[in-house]
Design a protein around this motif. Sequence first.
Motif, PDB file in Angstrom:
ATOM      1  N   HIS A   1       0.825  -1.204   0.000  1.00 20.34           N
ATOM      2  CA  HIS A   1       0.000   0.000   0.000  1.00 20.34           C
ATOM      3  C   HIS A   1       0.861   1.257   0.000  1.00 20.34           C
ATOM      4  O   HIS A   1       0.569   2.238  -0.715  1.00 20.34           O
ATOM      5  N   ARG A   2       1.936   1.227   0.758  1.00 18.01           N
ATOM      6  CA  ARG A   2       2.850   2.372   0.799  1.00 18.01           C
ATOM      7  C   ARG A   2       3.536   2.578  -0.553  1.00 18.01           C
ATOM      8  O   ARG A   2       3.743   3.727  -0.987  1.00 18.01           O
ATOM      9  N   LEU A   3       3.886   1.482  -1.217  1.00 15.78           N
ATOM     10  CA  LEU A   3       4.454   1.592  -2.563  1.00 15.78           C
ATOM     11  C   LEU A   3       3.465   2.276  -3.503  1.00 15.78           C
ATOM     12  O   LEU A   3       3.827   3.211  -4.235  1.00 15.78           O
ATOM     13  N   LEU A   4       2.215   1.840  -3.487  1.00 11.87           N
ATOM     14  CA  LEU A   4       1.209   2.416  -4.383  1.00 11.87           C
ATOM     15  C   LEU A   4       0.958   3.880  -4.042  1.00 11.87           C
ATOM     16  O   LEU A   4       0.767   4.707  -4.944  1.00 11.87           O
ATOM     17  N   GLN A   5       0.959   4.225  -2.769  1.00 11.59           N
ATOM     18  CA  GLN A   5       0.808   5.624  -2.382  1.00 11.59           C
ATOM     19  C   GLN A   5       1.952   6.473  -2.929  1.00 11.59           C
ATOM     20  O   GLN A   5       1.736   7.601  -3.391  1.00 11.59           O
ATOM     21  N   SER A   6       3.168   5.917  -2.888  1.00  9.72           N
ATOM     22  CA  SER A   6       4.325   6.666  -3.406  1.00  9.72           C
ATOM     23  C   SER A   6       4.216   6.895  -4.903  1.00  9.72           C
ATOM     24  O   SER A   6       4.788   7.859  -5.435  1.00  9.72           O
ATOM     25  N   LEU A   7       3.468   6.029  -5.589  1.00  8.78           N
ATOM     26  CA  LEU A   7       3.260   6.147  -7.033  1.00  8.78           C
ATOM     27  C   LEU A   7       1.982   6.910  -7.367  1.00  8.78           C
ATOM     28  O   LEU A   7       1.589   6.979  -8.530  1.00  8.78           O
ATOM     29  N   LYS A   8       1.327   7.469  -6.332  1.00 10.01           N
ATOM     30  CA  LYS A   8       0.092   8.247  -6.505  1.00 10.01           C
ATOM     31  C   LYS A   8      -1.041   7.406  -7.090  1.00 10.01           C
ATOM     32  O   LYS A   8      -1.889   7.908  -7.823  1.00 10.01           O
ATOM     33  N   ILE A   9      -1.063   6.123  -6.744  1.00  7.60           N
ATOM     34  CA  ILE A   9      -2.122   5.220  -7.206  1.00  7.60           C
ATOM     35  C   ILE A   9      -3.149   5.088  -6.094  1.00  7.60           C
ATOM     36  O   ILE A   9      -2.840   4.585  -5.011  1.00  7.60           O
ATOM     37  N   GLU A  10      -4.354   5.552  -6.340  1.00  6.30           N
ATOM     38  CA  GLU A  10      -5.399   5.563  -5.315  1.00  6.30           C
ATOM     39  C   GLU A  10      -6.237   4.297  -5.310  1.00  6.30           C
ATOM     40  O   GLU A  10      -6.782   3.910  -4.268  1.00  6.30           O
ATOM     41  N   LYS A  11      -6.355   3.631  -6.467  1.00 12.77           N
ATOM     42  CA  LYS A  11      -7.206   2.438  -6.559  1.00 12.77           C
ATOM     43  C   LYS A  11      -6.648   1.519  -7.632  1.00 12.77           C
ATOM     44  O   LYS A  11      -6.195   1.981  -8.673  1.00 12.77           O
ATOM     45  N   ALA A  12      -6.695   0.223  -7.376  1.00 13.58           N
ATOM     46  CA  ALA A  12      -6.124  -0.732  -8.329  1.00 13.58           C
ATOM     47  C   ALA A  12      -6.817  -2.079  -8.218  1.00 13.58           C
ATOM     48  O   ALA A  12      -7.392  -2.420  -7.183  1.00 13.58           O
TER      49      ALA A  12
ATOM     50  N   TYR B   1      -4.783  -7.791   1.568  1.00 15.28           N
ATOM     51  CA  TYR B   1      -4.801  -6.403   1.085  1.00 15.28           C
ATOM     52  C   TYR B   1      -6.244  -5.928   0.880  1.00 15.28           C
ATOM     53  O   TYR B   1      -6.615  -4.830   1.311  1.00 15.28           O
ATOM     54  N   ALA B   2      -7.061  -6.771   0.242  1.00 10.36           N
ATOM     55  CA  ALA B   2      -8.456  -6.392  -0.025  1.00 10.36           C
ATOM     56  C   ALA B   2      -9.255  -6.253   1.266  1.00 10.36           C
ATOM     57  O   ALA B   2     -10.166  -5.428   1.351  1.00 10.36           O
ATOM     58  N   LEU B   3      -8.923  -7.053   2.272  1.00 12.90           N
ATOM     59  CA  LEU B   3      -9.594  -6.932   3.569  1.00 12.90           C
ATOM     60  C   LEU B   3      -9.190  -5.650   4.303  1.00 12.90           C
ATOM     61  O   LEU B   3     -10.009  -5.010   4.968  1.00 12.90           O
ATOM     62  N   MET B   4      -7.937  -5.268   4.166  1.00 14.72           N
ATOM     63  CA  MET B   4      -7.431  -4.077   4.842  1.00 14.72           C
ATOM     64  C   MET B   4      -7.769  -2.790   4.106  1.00 14.72           C
ATOM     65  O   MET B   4      -8.000  -1.749   4.729  1.00 14.72           O
ATOM     66  N   TYR B   5      -7.784  -2.864   2.776  1.00 14.65           N
ATOM     67  CA  TYR B   5      -7.957  -1.660   1.957  1.00 14.65           C
ATOM     68  C   TYR B   5      -9.063  -1.845   0.915  1.00 14.65           C
ATOM     69  O   TYR B   5      -8.830  -1.731  -0.293  1.00 14.65           O
ATOM     70  N   PRO B   6     -10.262  -2.120   1.344  1.00  9.45           N
ATOM     71  CA  PRO B   6     -11.337  -2.365   0.363  1.00  9.45           C
ATOM     72  C   PRO B   6     -11.632  -1.154  -0.519  1.00  9.45           C
ATOM     73  O   PRO B   6     -11.995  -1.319  -1.695  1.00  9.45           O
ATOM     74  N   GLN B   7     -11.475   0.056   0.019  1.00 10.06           N
ATOM     75  CA  GLN B   7     -11.762   1.255  -0.766  1.00 10.06           C
ATOM     76  C   GLN B   7     -10.719   1.495  -1.849  1.00 10.06           C
ATOM     77  O   GLN B   7     -10.995   2.172  -2.851  1.00 10.06           O
ATOM     78  N   GLN B   8      -9.538   0.945  -1.650  1.00 11.12           N
ATOM     79  CA  GLN B   8      -8.468   1.104  -2.650  1.00 11.12           C
ATOM     80  C   GLN B   8      -8.384  -0.093  -3.601  1.00 11.12           C
ATOM     81  O   GLN B   8      -7.525  -0.129  -4.471  1.00 11.12           O
ATOM     82  N   THR B   9      -9.268  -1.082  -3.423  1.00 15.93           N
ATOM     83  CA  THR B   9      -9.249  -2.300  -4.242  1.00 15.93           C
ATOM     84  C   THR B   9     -10.416  -2.277  -5.218  1.00 15.93           C
ATOM     85  O   THR B   9     -11.569  -2.438  -4.822  1.00 15.93           O
ATOM     86  N   GLU B  10     -10.107  -2.068  -6.478  1.00 18.58           N
ATOM     87  CA  GLU B  10     -11.159  -2.056  -7.500  1.00 18.58           C
ATOM     88  C   GLU B  10     -11.729  -3.456  -7.695  1.00 18.58           C
ATOM     89  O   GLU B  10     -12.934  -3.642  -7.871  1.00 18.58           O
ATOM     90  N   LYS B  11     -10.839  -4.445  -7.663  1.00 18.99           N
ATOM     91  CA  LYS B  11     -11.232  -5.832  -7.875  1.00 18.99           C
ATOM     92  C   LYS B  11     -10.135  -6.712  -7.312  1.00 18.99           C
ATOM     93  O   LYS B  11      -8.957  -6.329  -7.273  1.00 18.99           O
TER      94      LYS B  11
END
Length: 334
Positions: free
Chosen positions: A124-135, A150-160
């Motif tokens: 998640h920190r890697l994706l934040q550093s890349l300015k990726i909000e959802k994937a 990851y999907a359990l921890m960050y459901p709002q940032q998980t498109e699928k």
Amino acid sequence: MNRLTSLAGAAALMLAAGNTVAASYGEQLEGFPMPYPLQHFTFSSQQQTLSMGYMDVKPVGKANGHVVVLLHGKNFCGATWESTLRALSQQGYRVIAPDQIGFCTSTKPAWYQYSFQQLADNTHRLLQSLKIEKATIVGHSTGGMLATRYALMYPQQTEKLVMVNPIGLEDWKAKGAPWRSVDDWYQRELKLSAEGIKKYEQQTYYAGRWKPEYDKWVEMLAGLNSGPGHQKVAWNSALIYDMIYSQPVWYELPDLRVPTTLFIGTADTTAIGSDIAPPEVKARLGDYKVLGKAAAARIPGARLVEFDGMGHAPQMEAPEMFNQALIKDLTTLK
């Protein structure tokens, strides 16, 4: 690069002939020819500075606005997603393929408290550093367990969520698979050889079949495990195996709240501890023909795609077929 490629080719020829692997790679897989440029994300975790290797592959042609993150398995690397990286980028996706801490091109700490939560946080920190909000998070094997966390921890940032022959569709410990100490895992990992790796992969990943293009992945793993950092590689591998065994995600599958697809090669038999389990325990472990259906039934609204007769790594066993199925799945549910 030409010299590295020729070395890899020579090692592959020796593997095909049944000889010991010639290549030897550095502690962070230095020397292995990556399919795309390698970058590094440096961050602080557990009072130390760590580095995650990753590939960030931009869309070929017009971007479709979506990002896919590919999470590798235990005996895999970001590089083993090579064909999927290419196929998705050609369809307009931005694709990120990280190597988790302890694996491949990333740091091998002398000490680290491994957990799927920690690895999910690192990702998640890697994706934040890349300015990726959802994937869209795609995880294979152990990466499937990580993708679930990851999907359990960050459901709002998980498109699928897409899981490809994930391990963790059962609780091996509860089913009777024997426990190993980290020290026992370490001694086991120190003994890895190219011949042993190929035999295991042929049986489990490819359902008894073999093609010359699989050789480079044996060479990659064997070269990493025989290189100058082999003791650190083996130690981190042992710690990671203990994490896999002791941190099941199976019980939380019903808690997933993101669109989820399972891709399952039905001939897969992967199960932690099955190699030392009594026959009666081994017989009830790793039956993916049953596990895939059972997991899909436990995940709200999950879709199941089965590859009949294929093994643990359909994305490597039949990449064109797999990539077509993945792209169809991603575009169908946009």
